[in-house]
Write a protein that holds these residues in place. Structure first.
Motif, PDB file in Angstrom:
ATOM      1  N   SER B  67     -20.250 -61.914  -1.009  1.00  0.00           N
ATOM      2  CA  SER B  67     -20.689 -60.971   0.279  1.00  0.00           C
ATOM      3  C   SER B  67     -20.447 -61.595   1.653  1.00  0.00           C
ATOM      4  O   SER B  67     -19.960 -60.850   2.625  1.00  0.00           O
ATOM      5  N   ASP B  77     -18.169 -53.752   2.965  1.00  0.00           N
ATOM      6  CA  ASP B  77     -18.479 -52.166   2.587  1.00  0.00           C
ATOM      7  C   ASP B  77     -19.600 -51.924   3.207  1.00  0.00           C
ATOM      8  O   ASP B  77     -20.289 -52.782   4.058  1.00  0.00           O
ATOM      9  N   GLU B  78     -20.219 -50.818   2.835  1.00  0.00           N
ATOM     10  CA  GLU B  78     -21.342 -50.247   3.530  1.00  0.00           C
ATOM     11  C   GLU B  78     -22.787 -51.041   3.102  1.00  0.00           C
ATOM     12  O   GLU B  78     -23.303 -51.077   4.162  1.00  0.00           O
ATOM     13  N   ARG B  79     -22.770 -51.222   1.914  1.00  0.00           N
ATOM     14  CA  ARG B  79     -23.723 -52.216   1.383  1.00  0.00           C
ATOM     15  C   ARG B  79     -23.994 -53.358   2.269  1.00  0.00           C
ATOM     16  O   ARG B  79     -25.198 -53.794   2.673  1.00  0.00           O
ATOM     17  N   GLU B  80     -22.902 -53.932   2.120  1.00  0.00           N
ATOM     18  CA  GLU B  80     -22.736 -55.331   2.820  1.00  0.00           C
ATOM     19  C   GLU B  80     -23.132 -55.362   4.490  1.00  0.00           C
ATOM     20  O   GLU B  80     -23.845 -56.272   4.958  1.00  0.00           O
ATOM     21  N   ILE B  82     -25.023 -53.064   5.702  1.00  0.00           N
ATOM     22  CA  ILE B  82     -26.486 -52.895   5.853  1.00  0.00           C
ATOM     23  C   ILE B  82     -27.074 -54.470   5.935  1.00  0.00           C
ATOM     24  O   ILE B  82     -28.061 -54.798   6.597  1.00  0.00           O
ATOM     25  N   ASN B 137     -30.574 -56.619  -3.403  1.00  0.00           N
ATOM     26  CA  ASN B 137     -30.024 -55.154  -3.219  1.00  0.00           C
ATOM     27  C   ASN B 137     -28.615 -54.972  -3.905  1.00  0.00           C
ATOM     28  O   ASN B 137     -27.804 -54.444  -3.431  1.00  0.00           O
TER      29      ASN B 137
END
Lengths: 67, 137
Positions: B67, B77-80, B82, B137
């Motif tokens: 990550s 991406d979106e999770r990373e 955040i 997460n």
């Protein structure tokens, strides 16, 4: 939030990496979604639903223990 | 996903950023050396070169990497994103606390020590926050 991503992915014979590639996210993100540690955004949830030719409601369910 | 147009933009940005970074490093090192701060100049060159190498690695291999490399290479991406945003917030908070702590407990301390404490606390808090939250997460 519960989801059926893992079972649907395995039924489709896909690896986490290949699903991640198709969705444009990392393999770690797919793993986090499958284990319920990360709830995807609405656009990603739609992308997952479209990928499995179904609706968001069929894949994602409210976890009543959590709420 | 990276389209051809986006890939060109990414590569163009990387080349531009590398040239700008090298120019900045050279200028700071040159000024520091002219002022007699040879150790500082050498540190700037070594640290800057290491950072450029790290970013080049992230751009080359980040897409399928862990990550932190994906974030550094611009492939998050979106999770990373955040995770990175939260980690940056924790780093900023740590830097503010370090600065306040330094001002309260060592008001007459050397400026270089204060700068070091602030920068290192921010860096370590950001890295620790990203690592812990990426695992959870």
């Amino acid at each position: 939030m519960d989801n059926t991503v893992r079972s649907r992915r395995e039924a489709a014979g896909l690896s986490q990496a290949s699903l991640a590639e198709a969705l444009g996210v990392s393999r770690q993100t797919v793993n986090s979604i499958e284990t319920g540690r990360y709830d995807p955004s609405l656009p990603l949830a739609f992308a997952i639903a479209v990928h499995f030719h179904t609706t968001i409601e069929e894949i994602f369910h409210v976890d009543h223990q959590e709420s | 996903m990276l389209t051809t147009k986006n890939r060109r933009k990414t590569i163009g940005g990387a080349i531009g950023g590398a040239i700008g970074g090298m120019a900045a490093i050279t200028a700071i090192a040159w000024i520091a050396r002219a002022r007699g701060d040879v150790g500082f100049a050498n540190g700037v060159i070594a640290g800057g070169a290491a950072m450029i190498l790290f970013i080049a690695t992230a751009l080359a291999f980040g897409r399928r990497g862990p990550s932190f490399l994906r974030v550094a290479g611009g492939f998050a991406d979106e999770r990373e994103r955040i995770l990175a945003l939260g980690a940056a917030a924790h780093g900023a908070l740590a830097m503010v606390l370090a600065a306040c702590g330094f001002a309260v407990f060592w008001p007459n301390g050397p400026a270089i020590a204060a700068a070091g404490a602030v920068l290192w606390s921010g860096l370590l808090a950001t890295a620790a926050s990203f690592l812990i939250r990426a695992l959870r997460n």
